[in-house]
Design a protein around this motif. Structure first.
Motif, PDB file in Angstrom:
ATOM      1  N   VAL A  33      22.781 -17.286  68.906  1.00  0.00           N
ATOM      2  CA  VAL A  33      22.491 -16.220  69.882  1.00  0.00           C
ATOM      3  C   VAL A  33      22.162 -16.904  71.207  1.00  0.00           C
ATOM      4  N   LYS A  34      23.135 -16.936  72.091  1.00  0.00           N
ATOM      5  CA  LYS A  34      22.952 -17.673  73.344  1.00  0.00           C
ATOM      6  C   LYS A  34      23.148 -16.812  74.588  1.00  0.00           C
ATOM      7  N   ASN A  35      23.949 -15.732  74.458  1.00  0.00           N
ATOM      8  CA  ASN A  35      24.344 -14.993  75.660  1.00  0.00           C
ATOM      9  C   ASN A  35      23.667 -13.635  75.777  1.00  0.00           C
ATOM     10  N   LYS A  57       6.219 -32.276  71.546  1.00  0.00           N
ATOM     11  CA  LYS A  57       6.600 -31.644  72.824  1.00  0.00           C
ATOM     12  C   LYS A  57       7.393 -32.624  73.690  1.00  0.00           C
ATOM     13  N   GLN A  58       8.553 -32.192  74.128  1.00  0.00           N
ATOM     14  CA  GLN A  58       9.331 -33.036  75.028  1.00  0.00           C
ATOM     15  C   GLN A  58       8.848 -32.800  76.464  1.00  0.00           C
ATOM     16  N   GLU A  59       8.944 -33.842  77.282  1.00  0.00           N
ATOM     17  CA  GLU A  59       8.573 -33.710  78.692  1.00  0.00           C
ATOM     18  C   GLU A  59       9.843 -33.473  79.498  1.00  0.00           C
ATOM     19  N   GLN A  70      19.266 -25.992  65.348  1.00  0.00           N
ATOM     20  CA  GLN A  70      18.953 -25.329  66.615  1.00  0.00           C
ATOM     21  C   GLN A  70      18.287 -23.971  66.415  1.00  0.00           C
ATOM     22  N   ASP A  71      17.852 -23.393  67.538  1.00  0.00           N
ATOM     23  CA  ASP A  71      16.898 -22.290  67.441  1.00  0.00           C
ATOM     24  C   ASP A  71      17.425 -20.939  66.948  1.00  0.00           C
ATOM     25  N   THR A  72      18.695 -20.640  67.125  1.00  0.00           N
ATOM     26  CA  THR A  72      19.127 -19.272  66.774  1.00  0.00           C
ATOM     27  C   THR A  72      20.431 -19.244  65.983  1.00  0.00           C
ATOM     28  N   LYS A  83      12.979 -30.798  85.475  1.00  0.00           N
ATOM     29  CA  LYS A  83      13.811 -29.881  84.680  1.00  0.00           C
ATOM     30  C   LYS A  83      13.981 -30.480  83.286  1.00  0.00           C
ATOM     31  N   PRO A  84      14.387 -29.656  82.313  1.00  0.00           N
ATOM     32  CA  PRO A  84      14.560 -30.183  80.949  1.00  0.00           C
ATOM     33  C   PRO A  84      15.616 -31.283  80.891  1.00  0.00           C
ATOM     34  N   HIS A  85      15.383 -32.210  80.012  1.00  0.00           N
ATOM     35  CA  HIS A  85      16.233 -33.386  79.862  1.00  0.00           C
ATOM     36  C   HIS A  85      17.287 -33.172  78.781  1.00  0.00           C
ATOM     37  N   GLY A  86      17.156 -32.095  78.014  1.00  0.00           N
ATOM     38  CA  GLY A  86      18.132 -31.818  76.960  1.00  0.00           C
ATOM     39  C   GLY A  86      17.608 -32.173  75.577  1.00  0.00           C
ATOM     40  N   HIS A  87      18.334 -31.676  74.546  1.00  0.00           N
ATOM     41  CA  HIS A  87      17.812 -31.854  73.184  1.00  0.00           C
ATOM     42  C   HIS A  87      17.933 -33.285  72.661  1.00  0.00           C
ATOM     43  N   GLY A  88      18.630 -34.152  73.418  1.00  0.00           N
ATOM     44  CA  GLY A  88      18.720 -35.555  73.001  1.00  0.00           C
ATOM     45  C   GLY A  88      17.361 -36.235  72.938  1.00  0.00           C
ATOM     46  N   LEU A 148      13.732 -28.971  63.922  1.00  0.00           N
ATOM     47  CA  LEU A 148      14.256 -27.855  64.718  1.00  0.00           C
ATOM     48  C   LEU A 148      14.058 -28.183  66.198  1.00  0.00           C
ATOM     49  N   VAL A 149      15.147 -28.208  66.963  1.00  0.00           N
ATOM     50  CA  VAL A 149      14.981 -28.429  68.408  1.00  0.00           C
ATOM     51  C   VAL A 149      14.828 -27.066  69.075  1.00  0.00           C
ATOM     52  N   ALA A 150      13.680 -26.837  69.647  1.00  0.00           N
ATOM     53  CA  ALA A 150      13.393 -25.501  70.185  1.00  0.00           C
ATOM     54  C   ALA A 150      12.642 -25.620  71.511  1.00  0.00           C
ATOM     55  N   GLY A 151      13.148 -26.515  72.352  1.00  0.00           N
ATOM     56  CA  GLY A 151      12.506 -26.692  73.654  1.00  0.00           C
ATOM     57  C   GLY A 151      13.304 -26.052  74.783  1.00  0.00           C
ATOM     58  N   GLY A 152      14.448 -25.450  74.429  1.00  0.00           N
ATOM     59  CA  GLY A 152      15.357 -24.948  75.472  1.00  0.00           C
ATOM     60  C   GLY A 152      14.828 -23.703  76.163  1.00  0.00           C
ATOM     61  N   LEU A 153      15.265 -23.541  77.407  1.00  0.00           N
ATOM     62  CA  LEU A 153      14.826 -22.401  78.217  1.00  0.00           C
ATOM     63  C   LEU A 153      15.492 -21.100  77.799  1.00  0.00           C
ATOM     64  N   GLY A 154      16.703 -21.209  77.278  1.00  0.00           N
ATOM     65  CA  GLY A 154      17.443 -20.001  76.913  1.00  0.00           C
ATOM     66  C   GLY A 154      17.797 -19.161  78.129  1.00  0.00           C
ATOM     67  N   GLU A 155      18.213 -19.837  79.203  1.00  0.00           N
ATOM     68  CA  GLU A 155      18.514 -19.092  80.439  1.00  0.00           C
ATOM     69  C   GLU A 155      19.656 -18.113  80.245  1.00  0.00           C
ATOM     70  N   ARG A 156      20.648 -18.526  79.449  1.00  0.00           N
ATOM     71  CA  ARG A 156      21.810 -17.638  79.277  1.00  0.00           C
ATOM     72  C   ARG A 156      21.423 -16.351  78.558  1.00  0.00           C
ATOM     73  N   LEU A 157      20.505 -16.439  77.625  1.00  0.00           N
ATOM     74  CA  LEU A 157      20.087 -15.250  76.876  1.00  0.00           C
ATOM     75  C   LEU A 157      19.147 -14.392  77.732  1.00  0.00           C
TER      76      LEU A 157
HETATM   77  P1  UTP Z   1      21.125 -24.460  74.193  1.00  0.00           P
HETATM   78  O1  UTP Z   1      22.439 -25.064  74.465  1.00  0.00           O
HETATM   79  O2  UTP Z   1      21.111 -23.135  73.533  1.00  0.00           O
HETATM   80  O3  UTP Z   1      20.301 -24.487  75.523  1.00  0.00           O
HETATM   81  O4  UTP Z   1      20.295 -25.473  73.342  1.00  0.00           O
HETATM   82  P2  UTP Z   1      19.033 -23.678  75.975  1.00  0.00           P
HETATM   83  O5  UTP Z   1      18.388 -24.511  77.030  1.00  0.00           O
HETATM   84  O6  UTP Z   1      18.155 -23.253  74.847  1.00  0.00           O
HETATM   85  O7  UTP Z   1      19.668 -22.374  76.578  1.00  0.00           O
HETATM   86  P3  UTP Z   1      20.390 -22.202  78.002  1.00  0.00           P
HETATM   87  O8  UTP Z   1      21.437 -23.283  78.080  1.00  0.00           O
HETATM   88  O9  UTP Z   1      19.306 -22.337  79.026  1.00  0.00           O
HETATM   89  O10 UTP Z   1      20.960 -20.836  77.937  1.00  0.00           O
HETATM   90  C1  UTP Z   1      20.630 -25.792  72.044  1.00  0.00           C
HETATM   91  C2  UTP Z   1      19.364 -26.107  71.288  1.00  0.00           C
HETATM   92  O11 UTP Z   1      18.679 -27.186  71.879  1.00  0.00           O
HETATM   93  C3  UTP Z   1      17.353 -26.838  72.201  1.00  0.00           C
HETATM   94  C4  UTP Z   1      17.371 -25.333  72.331  1.00  0.00           C
HETATM   95  O12 UTP Z   1      16.075 -24.802  72.120  1.00  0.00           O
HETATM   96  C5  UTP Z   1      18.362 -24.958  71.252  1.00  0.00           C
HETATM   97  O13 UTP Z   1      17.766 -24.943  69.978  1.00  0.00           O
HETATM   98  N1  UTP Z   1      16.980 -27.550  73.455  1.00  0.00           N
HETATM   99  C6  UTP Z   1      17.753 -27.448  74.559  1.00  0.00           C
HETATM  100  C7  UTP Z   1      15.854 -28.323  73.439  1.00  0.00           C
HETATM  101  O14 UTP Z   1      15.133 -28.408  72.422  1.00  0.00           O
HETATM  102  N2  UTP Z   1      15.523 -28.991  74.586  1.00  0.00           N
HETATM  103  C8  UTP Z   1      16.266 -28.936  75.704  1.00  0.00           C
HETATM  104  O15 UTP Z   1      15.910 -29.587  76.722  1.00  0.00           O
HETATM  105  C9  UTP Z   1      17.409 -28.135  75.688  1.00  0.00           C
END
Ligand code: UTP
Length: 632
Positions: free
Chosen positions: A453-455, A233-235, A292-294, A260-265, A143-152
């Motif tokens: 659930v992103k927005n 944990k991703q850096e 992905q997380d949601t 800043k986050p590097h992305g789920h890659g 499960l990739v769950a490191g994202g900030l979820g800024e849009r939500l």
């Molecule tokens: P999203 O595209 O939903 O990005 O990520 P986000 O960062 O969570 O939300 P926004 O863009 O800020 O609104 C898709 C999946 O990738 C994970 C997220 O947790 C989600 O499961 N992700 C995203 C990471 O694990 N690391 C990252 O650096 C970015």
């Protein structure tokens, strides 16, 4: 006091030339640095980053902050494949390409790759599901769950949000229970009768790590063995302030590089360096599933998709949904280069149309006779064959082709509105694969497979009509719709939905039917447990907590909750069997609108725009061994 030159002479600095060109602030501090720190400073100077030292105070002033700075540089260096120097080099190249407006797909022609298009509930689907369940004990879930979820904009972590508020089960619990249900079902089918624990990895980041761990620990890992769960944990990566890829300092702390986050890659490099992949391989595992997380629907699609991977022997299988032309979702395409290179890859929707037009498809991204684009819509859930995955990562170390997306101040593209950074996406993994790799896709109906659930409510309400909201409101309603449609397909009569507006979003409200993953992991299982003369009215709520609940002949117009317990070994199969018959009628559970701006309502509720008023229900608990009947 020794002169700078004398101090430097005692250090092992190759050539020493670099130090001469270093800013005075750094030079005067060099004698106090360890050899490793000197190496890092040298690397920064040699990669054109002298500016980060320009404000350094004399020795004796801010020494702790300088130490912390170099510790941060060391972390950034070791956590990036190839180190910080390689990051800066790649950044310069990508920033130059971006400034020149270079299309990363130049020279490639898109075509439709080979994949499997499934129809829910038909024989083919059922076969794939059966195979998928058998294979599940050889799979690991990531499960990739490191994202900030800024849009939500939710204040907590996204995996702690309830997927639906009828049962209140959060995403993480739902995912874990789904994996456990697969584990149990898969082990039951194992020919050698052996048990297994499916590994479950969660990629976190500094933004989510502590809260994810807390959620697990405070809930007993939702029934999973703690040893089964591994957090990686991703850096974050360094921010860049200009086209020369100069590192940006934190505006509030000049001894800190902004990150800043590097992305789920990142998940690929982390898995590789963790050593887990080889461990899994040695234990006979064959598959790694990324998700992905949601997405509360995903596990309805997993068994069949895994079956497709196994039967078609896909090295990479991307889950996809039908895609309308120009819809804001990436398309999976086969790209063939004039020089013979090919890859099957996600092409972002804003790149697909121009790419098609540039390569002879005069109308660009259009629907075909099916009413959908021939390029399936990528939902970023991947199934990789473990063996080929390990072989590939041995070559790449898990590094994924990156991109940069600077927001320029003006058309000259010489300066940025704010600092940028390199990013990478997990779905770009196939970019480096050889053309012989078996890369395919599995298309399933959107209603079955995809409702992220992103927005936040405000942005969701602005989504043009006909496009998905991808909000907490739509994510929850999608679960009720999917469960209703599955019950219908299994033979039950389920009333049509009504349309309601919550938080400015028009949604279909189906009966609130919710079950535990172990009740209905596959369509065959649901069909086995539902009789053909059942009916559920639109206002109804049906909550099935337990595995062996048989809805034989139920007419429901209200709320019914059935809890069928298990013993400590989770052994409900023979011990408990609940058969439900008759008519249940009560006032039920009513959805009441709430305003998302109403701060007196908990955030996880108000972002949906409704709350459930539990007016009246029938609840039955069966926690004693043996067969029971509920005859209403
Ligand atoms: P999203 O595209 O939903 O990005 O990520 P986000 O960062 O969570 O939300 P926004 O863009 O800020 O609104 C898709 C999946 O990738 C994970 C997220 O947790 C989600 O499961 N992700 C995203 C990471 O694990 N690391 C990252 O650096 C970015």
């Amino acid at each position: 006091m020794a002169s700078v030159a004398e101090s430097l002479s005692g250090l092992d600095i190759a050539g020493g030339d670099w130090a001469a060109s270093a800013p005075p602030g750094l030079r005067s501090n060099l004698p106090a640095l360890s050899p490793d720190q000197v190496e890092l400073a040298k690397m920064l100077v040699e990669t054109g980053q002298s500016r980060v030292f320009e404000h350094w105070a004399d020795p004796g002033v801010d020494d702790d902050r300088k130490k912390a700075f170099l510790e941060q540089v060391a972390r950034l260096d070791t956590s990036y494949p190839g180190g910080l120097a390689s990051y800066i080099k790649t950044a310069r190249e990508l920033l130059a390409d971006s400034k020149a407006g270079k299309n990363p797909f130049d020279g490639f022609t898109p075509s439709v790759p080979s994949g499997e298009v499934l129809t829910f509930g038909d024989d083919n689907f059922i076969n794939f599901e059966e195979t998928g369940v058998k294979e599940a004990r050889k799979a690991a879930f990531v499960l990739v769950a490191g994202g900030l979820g800024e849009r939500l904009g939710y204040n907590g972590i996204k995996v702690a949000l309830p997927a639906e508020t009828t049962s209140g089960t959060c995403y993480l619990q739902h995912y874990i229970e789904s994996v456990l249900a697969l584990q149990e079902a898969s082990c039951r089918l194992a020919e050698d009768g052996s048990g297994t624990q499916i590994p479950f990895v969660i990629m976190t980041s500094d933004d989510t790590h502590a809260r994810t761990l807390h959620l697990l620990e405070s809930n007993g890992y939702f029934g999973m063995q703690p040893s089964q769960v591994k957090l990686l944990k991703q850096e974050k990566v360094a921010c860049l302030e200009d086209n020369d890829a100069r590192l940006a300092l934190d505006p509030s702390d000049k001894y800190k590089i902004q990150t800043k986050p590097h992305g789920h890659g990142d998940v690929h490099a982390l898995l590789y360096s963790s050593g887990l992949l080889n461990m899994w391989h040695d234990a006979g595992m064959k598959w790694v599933l990324f998700f992905q997380d949601t997405n509360g629907l995903l596990f309805k699609a997993i068994p069949a998709a895994l079956g497709v991977s196994a039967i078609r022997q896909f090295h990479v299988n991307s889950l996809a949904v039908p895609r309308k032309a120009k819809e804001a979702i990436g398309g999976i395409a086969k790209l063939t280069h004039a020089d013979g290179r090919t890859m099957v890859i996600n092409v972002e929707y804003n790149q697909l149309d121009p790419l098609l037009r540039a390569t002879g498809y005069l109308n660009g991204d259009v629907n075909d006779e099916t009413g959908f684009s021939p390029f399936p819509g990528n939902i970023n859930q991947l199934i990789l064959g473990l063996g080929p995955y390990i072989e590939e990562l041995k070559k790449t170390g898990g590094a994924i082709k990156e991109f940069v997306n600077p927001k320029y101040k003006d058309a000259s593209k010489t300066s940025f509105k704010s600092s940028t950074r390199l990013e990478c996406m997990m779905q770009d993994y196939p970019k480096t694969l050889s053309p012989t790799a078996a890369v395919g896709f599995t298309v399933m109906d959107t209603w079955l497979a995809y409702a992220p659930v992103k927005n936040n409510p405000e942005d969701a309400a602005k989504v043009p009509k006909g496009n998905p909201y991808h909000s907490a409101t739509s994510g929850e309603m999608a679960i009720y719709r999917a469960n209703s449609l599955i019950l219908r397909k299994a033979g039950a009569h389920v009333d049509d939905p009504v349309t309601q507006v919550f938080n400015g979003q028009e949604v279909e409200v189906w009966p609130r039917i919710v079950w535990k993953p172990k009740w209905g992991l596959t369509f065959s299982e649901v069909r086995r447990k539902v009789g053909s003369s059942c009916s559920v009215s639109q206002k109804s709520t049906l909550l099935l907590n337990g595995r062996d609940i048989f809805i034989e002949d139920l007419s429901l117009d209200g709320a019914l909750i059935i809890n069928a317990g298990e013993d400590a070994e989770g052994n409900s199969l023979i011990l408990r069997k609940v058969t439900v018959k008759g008519r249940v009628e009560n006032k039920g559970w009513i959805l009441e609108s709430v305003d998302y701006k109403d701060a007196s309502v908990p955030e996880e509720i108000r972002i949906r725009g409704f709350r459930i008023n539990k007016v009246e229900h029938l609840e039955k608990a069966y926690d004693k061994p043996g067969k029971s009947r509920l005859e209403a």
